[in-house]
Design a protein around this motif. Structure first.
Motif, short mmCIF file in Angstrom:
data_model
loop_
_atom_site.label_atom_id
_atom_site.label_comp_id
_atom_site.label_asym_id
_atom_site.label_seq_id
_atom_site.Cartn_x
_atom_site.Cartn_y
_atom_site.Cartn_z
N LEU A 16 0.83 -1.20 0.00
CA LEU A 16 0.00 0.00 0.00
C LEU A 16 0.87 1.25 0.00
CD1 LEU A 16 -2.73 1.47 0.23
CD2 LEU A 16 -2.46 1.31 2.71
N MET A 17 1.93 1.25 0.78
CA MET A 17 2.80 2.42 0.84
C MET A 17 3.51 2.64 -0.50
SD MET A 17 2.07 3.50 3.75
CE MET A 17 3.22 4.78 4.13
N SER A 19 2.26 1.80 -3.39
CA SER A 19 1.21 2.31 -4.27
C SER A 19 0.96 3.80 -4.03
CB SER A 19 -0.10 1.55 -4.04
OG SER A 19 0.07 0.19 -4.34
N LEU A 20 0.99 4.20 -2.77
CA LEU A 20 0.84 5.63 -2.45
C LEU A 20 2.00 6.44 -3.01
CD1 LEU A 20 -0.48 5.49 1.22
CD2 LEU A 20 -1.74 6.20 -0.82
N SER A 23 1.35 6.79 -6.69
CA SER A 23 0.21 7.69 -6.88
C SER A 23 0.61 9.14 -6.66
CB SER A 23 -0.92 7.33 -5.92
OG SER A 23 -1.37 6.03 -6.17
N SER A 24 1.47 9.39 -5.69
CA SER A 24 1.87 10.77 -5.45
C SER A 24 2.77 11.29 -6.56
CB SER A 24 2.55 10.91 -4.09
OG SER A 24 3.70 10.13 -4.02
N TRP A 57 6.60 13.81 -1.46
CA TRP A 57 6.09 12.69 -0.68
C TRP A 57 6.62 11.31 -1.07
CZ3 TRP A 57 0.20 14.14 -0.99
CH2 TRP A 57 -0.01 15.34 -0.32
N PHE A 61 7.04 7.63 1.29
CA PHE A 61 6.18 6.47 1.09
C PHE A 61 6.98 5.23 0.73
CE2 PHE A 61 2.58 9.54 0.06
CZ PHE A 61 1.91 9.29 1.25
#
Length: 97
Positions: A16-17, A19-20, A23-24, A57, A61
């Motif tokens: 998940l991290m 993926s974040l 995404s960022s 970010w 992440f």
């Protein structure tokens, strides 16, 4: 380490991290692209600063994702990773000699 352990305890996972983080990156590129469409100089500067802020970010992440992956690994997986890195180091030394 305490932050990563707290994230792990609330149920966040390394994938998940990561993926974040991706995404960022995409969000920063999108925000930067959208700032080109703004004609007002002040609004454009604000939009570009927002894109830069979001662009900062991903390293956090990705790092948290890696730490969470290490926490999630079983002791056997951790040992095999360590031995794999150790074996790779020995192979490099043998090639140099």
């Amino acid at each position: 380490m305490k932050v990563a352990l707290a994230l792990h305890q609330i149920g966040l996972r390394g994938s998940l991290m990561h993926s974040l983080g991706m995404s960022s990156i995409l969000a920063a590129i999108s925000l930067w692209g959208r700032s080109a469409a703004v004609s007002d100089k002040d609004r454009k500067a604000r939009a570009e600063r927002l894109a830069i802020f979001v662009g900062l970010w991903p390293p956090a992440f990705f790092l948290l994702g890696k730490v969470l992956q290490d926490i999630e690994a079983t002791p056997e997986e951790q040992v095999s990773k360590a031995r794999g890195a150790e074996a790779a180091g020995k192979a490099k030394e043998a090639v140099k000699a």
